[in-house]
Enzyme design. Structure first.
Site, PDB file in Angstrom:
ATOM      1  N   GLU A   1      -1.199  11.417   1.831  1.00 15.37           N
ATOM      2  CA  GLU A   1      -1.396  12.692   2.523  1.00 15.37           C
ATOM      3  C   GLU A   1      -0.471  13.776   1.968  1.00 15.37           C
ATOM      4  OE1 GLU A   1      -1.799   9.818   3.775  1.00 15.37           O
ATOM      5  OE2 GLU A   1      -3.222   9.832   5.461  1.00 15.37           O
TER       6      GLU A   1
ATOM      7  N   ASP B   1       1.920   1.507   3.729  1.00 13.17           N
ATOM      8  CA  ASP B   1       2.001   2.501   4.806  1.00 13.17           C
ATOM      9  C   ASP B   1       3.126   2.193   5.782  1.00 13.17           C
ATOM     10  OD1 ASP B   1       0.001   3.959   3.747  1.00 13.17           O
ATOM     11  OD2 ASP B   1      -1.556   3.294   5.142  1.00 13.17           O
TER      12      ASP B   1
ATOM     13  N   HIS C   1       0.588  12.278   9.352  1.00 15.27           N
ATOM     14  CA  HIS C   1       0.804  11.571  10.616  1.00 15.27           C
ATOM     15  C   HIS C   1       1.984  10.611  10.569  1.00 15.27           C
ATOM     16  CE1 HIS C   1      -1.898   8.161   9.001  1.00 15.27           C
ATOM     17  NE2 HIS C   1      -1.738   9.026   8.048  1.00 15.27           N
ATOM     18  N   ARG C   2       2.131   9.907   9.440  1.00 17.14           N
ATOM     19  CA  ARG C   2       3.182   8.879   9.391  1.00 17.14           C
ATOM     20  C   ARG C   2       4.580   9.491   9.338  1.00 17.14           C
ATOM     21  NH1 ARG C   2       0.457   4.712   9.984  1.00 17.14           N
ATOM     22  NH2 ARG C   2      -1.534   4.446   8.918  1.00 17.14           N
TER      23      ARG C   2
ATOM     24  N   ASN D   1      -9.360  15.792   5.353  1.00 16.66           N
ATOM     25  CA  ASN D   1      -8.349  15.152   4.500  1.00 16.66           C
ATOM     26  C   ASN D   1      -8.463  13.634   4.655  1.00 16.66           C
ATOM     27  OD1 ASN D   1      -6.252  14.937   2.691  1.00 16.66           O
ATOM     28  ND2 ASN D   1      -4.634  15.409   4.159  1.00 16.66           N
TER      29      ASN D   1
ATOM     30  N   SER E   1      -1.699  -2.631  -3.320  1.00 17.03           N
ATOM     31  CA  SER E   1      -2.218  -2.686  -1.944  1.00 17.03           C
ATOM     32  C   SER E   1      -3.274  -3.775  -1.763  1.00 17.03           C
ATOM     33  CB  SER E   1      -2.799  -1.327  -1.536  1.00 17.03           C
ATOM     34  OG  SER E   1      -1.944  -0.274  -1.883  1.00 17.03           O
TER      35      SER E   1
ATOM     36  N   GLN F   1      -8.182   1.988  -2.643  1.00 19.51           N
ATOM     37  CA  GLN F   1      -9.396   2.505  -2.004  1.00 19.51           C
ATOM     38  C   GLN F   1     -10.550   2.635  -2.996  1.00 19.51           C
ATOM     39  OE1 GLN F   1      -8.932   5.917   0.552  1.00 19.51           O
ATOM     40  NE2 GLN F   1      -7.020   5.143   1.394  1.00 19.51           N
TER      41      GLN F   1
ATOM     42  N   LYS G   1      -4.529  11.938  13.083  1.00 19.92           N
ATOM     43  CA  LYS G   1      -5.213  11.246  11.992  1.00 19.92           C
ATOM     44  C   LYS G   1      -5.444   9.768  12.328  1.00 19.92           C
ATOM     45  CE  LYS G   1      -5.498  11.533   7.201  1.00 19.92           C
ATOM     46  NZ  LYS G   1      -5.816  10.918   6.189  1.00 19.92           N
TER      47      LYS G   1
ATOM     48  N   ASP H   1     -10.138  11.034  10.948  1.00 18.11           N
ATOM     49  CA  ASP H   1     -10.817  10.299   9.873  1.00 18.11           C
ATOM     50  C   ASP H   1     -12.149   9.708  10.329  1.00 18.11           C
ATOM     51  OD1 ASP H   1      -8.450  10.793   8.463  1.00 18.11           O
ATOM     52  OD2 ASP H   1      -8.643   8.919   7.342  1.00 18.11           O
TER      53      ASP H   1
ATOM     54  N   SER I   1      -4.998   3.610  -6.476  1.00 13.35           N
ATOM     55  CA  SER I   1      -5.306   3.457  -5.059  1.00 13.35           C
ATOM     56  C   SER I   1      -6.289   2.315  -4.906  1.00 13.35           C
ATOM     57  CB  SER I   1      -5.911   4.746  -4.501  1.00 13.35           C
ATOM     58  OG  SER I   1      -6.474   4.496  -3.235  1.00 13.35           O
TER      59      SER I   1
END
Ligand code: DC
Length: 672
Positions: A349, A321, A404-405, A95, A202, A174, A432, A52, A172
Site C-alpha cells: 500500500e 503482512d 491500514h496496517r 487501491n 509469500s 499475487q 481496508k 477491497d 508479489s
C-alpha cells in the site's frame, strides 16, 4: 468506524476480554472470484465487509454475476455456463490489490473489452510481471498509462497453452495466485503448467490459494515451489456453502496486544492455530518475543509472558503482512529486533519499510533500514530500566500513508511507558481490512479514568451546547453525554410513576434516577426501550427537568451514570455542572452563552421547524425563568467553572463555534 481526520489514543495501561475478528481479506476476495467463475450458487458466510471486497463485489456485478448481500453472508450466482459480457466495461479497482490482480488474469484469459483503473497509488503498484506472463500465453493487454502499471486495457486473447507459462515469483505472490485462479478457465482440454522464475516469496498465500482452489474442485499439482500444473478437464465446482476464516493478519494486533498489555489476557475468536493462513505463524514469532499463547479450534488466547519483550532476529518471508506488527512489539523489547527478507514491504500500500522506520523514529526509536530489512531499537521501559530510562518516548502524530496496517500497528504504541497519547492520522484507512479495528481495541483496552479526556460544555438553556458538543464529539470520534436529557428523563419517569416533582418526593425520585433504564441511540432517547425523545424535548419537559434538578438527592444519584460515559477514546459532556461538579479535572471546559434574545429566537426557529406553534416572547420569559432557577439553586448552580473558557456565540455560526473549541483543544494537545 472512525471517519475523523485523526484519532487521539489516550495512554493505555492494560487489556482483557474477547474480540471477534472480521473475515480474512485474502480469503474473502479469492472466494468471491472463485464463486463467480463457478456454475450455480455459492453461499459465502463471514465475508469481510471492506473496501477491497466492495471493489470485488462491484466488479462481479458489472460482469453480470448475481450478488446478494445480507450482512456478512453473500450469495453469489456464478457466471459459469452463462454468456460472458461482450460490451465494453470499465472497472474501478480503488487501491485493492487483491481484486486487481486476480481479476486482470481472469478477464484476460476469458477476453473482452475491459478497462481496469484505480486510485493514484494503484497506478504506482507494479503489475508488469503478471501482464508479461499473461501476454506469454496469448492474452491481449495494453497499458493505458505507464508501462508496467495500471490502468490496463484487456482485449480478445489468442491462447497458446502448449508450453509452460513463466511467472516471476519474487515480486508479489499475487501474480501467481492470479494465474492459478484464472487458468482453469482455459484447461478444459489440456493441462496447463506454470513455471515460477526466481525465488517464490509469500508461499503461505499460495497455500491459501491452492487450499481454496481444491474447495472449488480444482486439484492443482504442485511440484516443489517451481512448477504448478492445472490438470486437463479442470472445472470450477461450487462448494455450495463456504465459511471465511477470520483474518490471521488482523489477529496479529490482538496477539501483540495480549503480549504487551497487563491484564487477564485476550481471547480471539474466528481463527485458531490450525488456520490455513500463513500469517498465523506470526504466533511463533510473538511467542519468541515473550507472548504466552494457547489455542483451540477457531480461537486463540494470549497473555503477557516475558516482560519486557525479547528482541529477535527473524526471516519474515513467511509472514510478510503480520511481520509489521513485530516492528511495533520491538519498541517494547529488551534489545534490538531485526526483520529480514521483507523486500515486498516496499511495494505494498505504501513503502512499508520507510513508513515503519519514519513513524517509529517519531516515537523516539532508533531505526536502521536496508533494501529488504529493518532493525528497531527498543524504547526503554519503566518496568525494567532505571529512572533515567523514562522519558524517551515522544508524543507523536502518526502518519498512516493510507495503509491500514500502519494505522493498526502504531495504535499499540499507546501502551508506551511514558503514558503519552498517540495520534493516529486518517484512522478510517483501517477500513481496508478491519473497519471496526479501533472499536475492537477500545472494547478490550483500559486505562485509568484521568487518562480519558473529557471536554465539558456548560451553559444556559438553548445556548447551543448540545449541537456544539455533539459536533465536536463527531470531529474527535469521542462519546457524547447530554446530561440534560438525564434530568429530563428522570422527570418524565417520576411523573409516569405518579410522583410530584417537589421536595416531598425527593427520595423516591432519587431512587428512580439511580437505576434509570435510559439508553441513547443516535438522536433518540429511550426509557425502558420506549422512545421518549419527543416527550422530553418539549418546553414542558425542560421545565420539569429544571424542577427535579434542584433536588440534591436526585443530582447525587445521577453521578455514577454520568461518570460511566467517560470511556475510550474520550468524551464531550454538555450540561450545567459538567466542569464544576461531575468532571472537575476535565482538561478543557467551555462555558457557552448567548443573549436571551438570541436563544429565544433559536428555540423559536427549532420549534417551528418541528411543527410546534410557539411565541417568542413567552419562550424568552420561560428561558429566563429557567436560567434563574438553575443559577439560584443551592445544589450545583449553573455557573462557569473557574478554569472554564467563555464562549459567547450570539453572533457566531455553529461552524465557527466548533472551530473555536477545536483550536482550544488542539492547543492543549500538541503532537510532534
Ligand atoms: O440542557 P437541558 O435544557 O436539556 O437541561 C434541562 C434541565 O436539566 C435544565 O434546566 C437544568 C437541568 N440540568 C442540570 O441541572 N444539570 C445538568 N448537568 C444538565 C441539566
Amino acid at each position: 468506524m472512525f471517519s475523523t481526520a485523526f484519532l487521539d489514543l489516550p495512554p493505555l495501561q492494560g487489556a482483557s476480554g474477547t474480540v471477534t475478528l472480521p473475515g480474512s481479506k485474502s480469503i474473502s476476495n479469492r472466494v468471491l472470484l472463485l464463486s463467480a467463475l463457478c456454475q450455480g450458487t455459492t453461499v459465502v458466510h463471514d465475508l469481510l465487509d471492506s473496501d477491497d471486497t466492495r471493489v470485488m463485489l462491484a466488479a462481479l456485478r458489472q460482469l453480470g454475476c448475481g450478488v446478494d448481500v445480507a450482512g456478512t453472508t453473500v450469495t453469489i450466482t456464478g457466471l459459469g455456463g452463462r454468456a460472458w459480457p461482450t460490451e465494453a466495461i470499465e472497472f474501478f479497482m480503488g487501491n485493492a490489490g487483491t481484486a486487481m490482480r486476480p481479476l486482470t488474469a481472469a478477464l484476460a484469459v476469458q477476453g473482452g473489452d475491459f478497462k481496469l483503473k484505480g486510485v493514484t497509488r494503484m497506478h504506482e503498484r507494479p503489475i508488469g510481471d503478471l501482464v508479461d506472463a499473461l501476454r506469454e500465453l496469448g492474452c491481449a493487454i495494453d497499458y493505458l498509462g505507464n508501462e508496467g502499471y495500471p490502468p490496463l486495457h484487456i482485449g480478445q486473447p489468442k491462447l497458446q497453452l502448449d508450453k509452460p507459462i513463466p511467472v516471476r515469483g519474487d515480486v508479489s505472490s499475487q501474480f501467481l495466485t492470479a494465474l492459478l485462479m484464472a487458468l482453469p478457465l482455459a484447461a478444459q482440454d489440456r493441462a496447463i503448467t506454470i513455471e515460477v522464475v526466481g525465488e517464490l516469496i509469500s508461499k503461505p498465500y499460495i497455500e491459501i490459494t491452492l487450499n481454496l482452489l481444491s474447495r472449488y474442485g480444482i486439484a492443482v499439482e504442485r511440484q516443489g515451489w517451481e512448477r504448478f500444473v492445472i490438470p486437463a478437464g479442470s472445472r470450477y465446482q461450487s462448494p455450495g456453502t463456504i465459511h471465511v476464516e477470520a483474518d490471521a493478519s488482523s489477529a496479529s494486533y490482538f496477539i501483540a496486544l495480549g503480549a504487551i498489555a497487563k491484564g487477564d489476557g485476550i481471547r480471539i475468536l474466528g481463527v485458531g492455530a490450525d488456520s490455513i493462513q500463513g500469517d498465523i505463524r506470526f504466533m511463533d514469532a510473538a511467542v519468541q518475543m515473550g507472548a504466552k499463547i494457547t489455542s483451540g479450534p477457531n480461537w486463540l488466547e494470549i497473555k503477557r509472558g516475558a516482560w519486557p519483550l525479547k528482541g529477535i532476529t527473524l526471516d519474515c518471508n513467511h509472514i510478510p503482512d503480520a511481520a509489521m506488527t513485530l516492528a511495533v512489539m520491538a519498541l517494547f523489547a529488551d534489545g534490538p529486533t531485526t526483520l529480514r527478507n521483507i523486500a515486498s514491504w516496499r511495494v505494498k500500500e505504501t513503502d512499508r519499510i520507510a513508513a515503519m522506520a519514519a513513524e517509529s523514529r517519531k516515537l523516539g526509536a532508533t531505526v536502521e533500514e536496508g533494501q529488504d530489512w529493518i532493525t528497531i531499537h527498543p524504547l526503554p521501559h519503566r518496568h525494567f530500566a532505571n529512572a533515567l530510562a523514562k522519558g524517551q518516548w515522544q508524543r507523536a502524530s502518526i502518519h498512516t500513508y493510507d495503509d491500514h496496517r500502519v494505522a493498526m500497528c502504531f495504535s499499540l504504541a499507546a501502551f508506551n511507558a511514558d503514558q503519552l497519547p498517540v495520534r493516529i492520522e486518517d484512522p478510517k484507512c483501517v477500513a481496508k481490512t478491519f473497519p471496526d479495528y479501533f472499536e475492537a481495541l477500545f472494547s478490550v483496552a483500559h486505562t485509568a479514568a484521568p487518562n480519558i479526556p473529557v471536554i465539558c460544555i456548560d451553559g444556559p438553556t438553548a445556548s447551543g451546547k448540545g449541537t456544539l458538543a455533539s459536533r465536536v464529539a463527531a470531529q474527535l470520534g469521542y462519546h457524547y453525554l447530554d446530561s440534560g436529557a438525564l434530568y429530563r428523563v428522570t422527570a418524565h419517569a417520576a411523573l409516569q410513576a405518579g410522583l410530584t416533582l417537589e421536595a416531598a418526593d425527593e427520595a423516591k425520585i432519587a431512587d428512580l434516577a439511580r437505576s434509570l433504564p435510559v439508553s441513547f441511540e443516535g438522536e433518540q432517547v429511550l426509557l425502558s426501550n420506549v422512545d421518549v425523545t419527543d416527550a422530553i424535548r418539549s418546553e414542558q419537559g425542560g421545565m420539569n427537568a429544571s424542577k427535579v434538578s434542584v433536588l440534591p438527592a436526585v443530582r447525587t444519584s445521577l453521578v455514577d451514570l454520568q461518570h460511566s460515559f467517560q470511556r475510550l477514546p474520550g468524551l464531550l459532556a454538555d450540561g450545567r455542572d459538567m466542569g464544576t461538579v461531575i468532571f472537575p479535572n476535565a482538561p478543557l471546559k467551555v462555558f457557552l452563552t448567548a443573549s436571551a434574545a438570541k436563544r429565544a429566537e433559536r428555540r423559536h426557529k427549532q420549534l417551528i421547524l418541528k411543527g410546534f406553534s410557539a411565541n417568542i416572547d413567552s419562550l424568552r420569559a420561560d428561558l429566563e425563568a429557567r436560567d434563574a432557577r438553575d443559577m439560584s439553586r443551592s445544589a450545583a448552580p449553573l455557573m462557569p467553572a473557574q478554569d472554564a473558557l467563555q464562549l459567547d456565540n450570539s453572533s457566531l455560526t455553529i461552524e465557527a463555534s466548533v472551530e473555536q473549541v477545536m483550536v482550544w483543544w488542539q492547543s492543549r494537545q500538541v503532537f510532534g
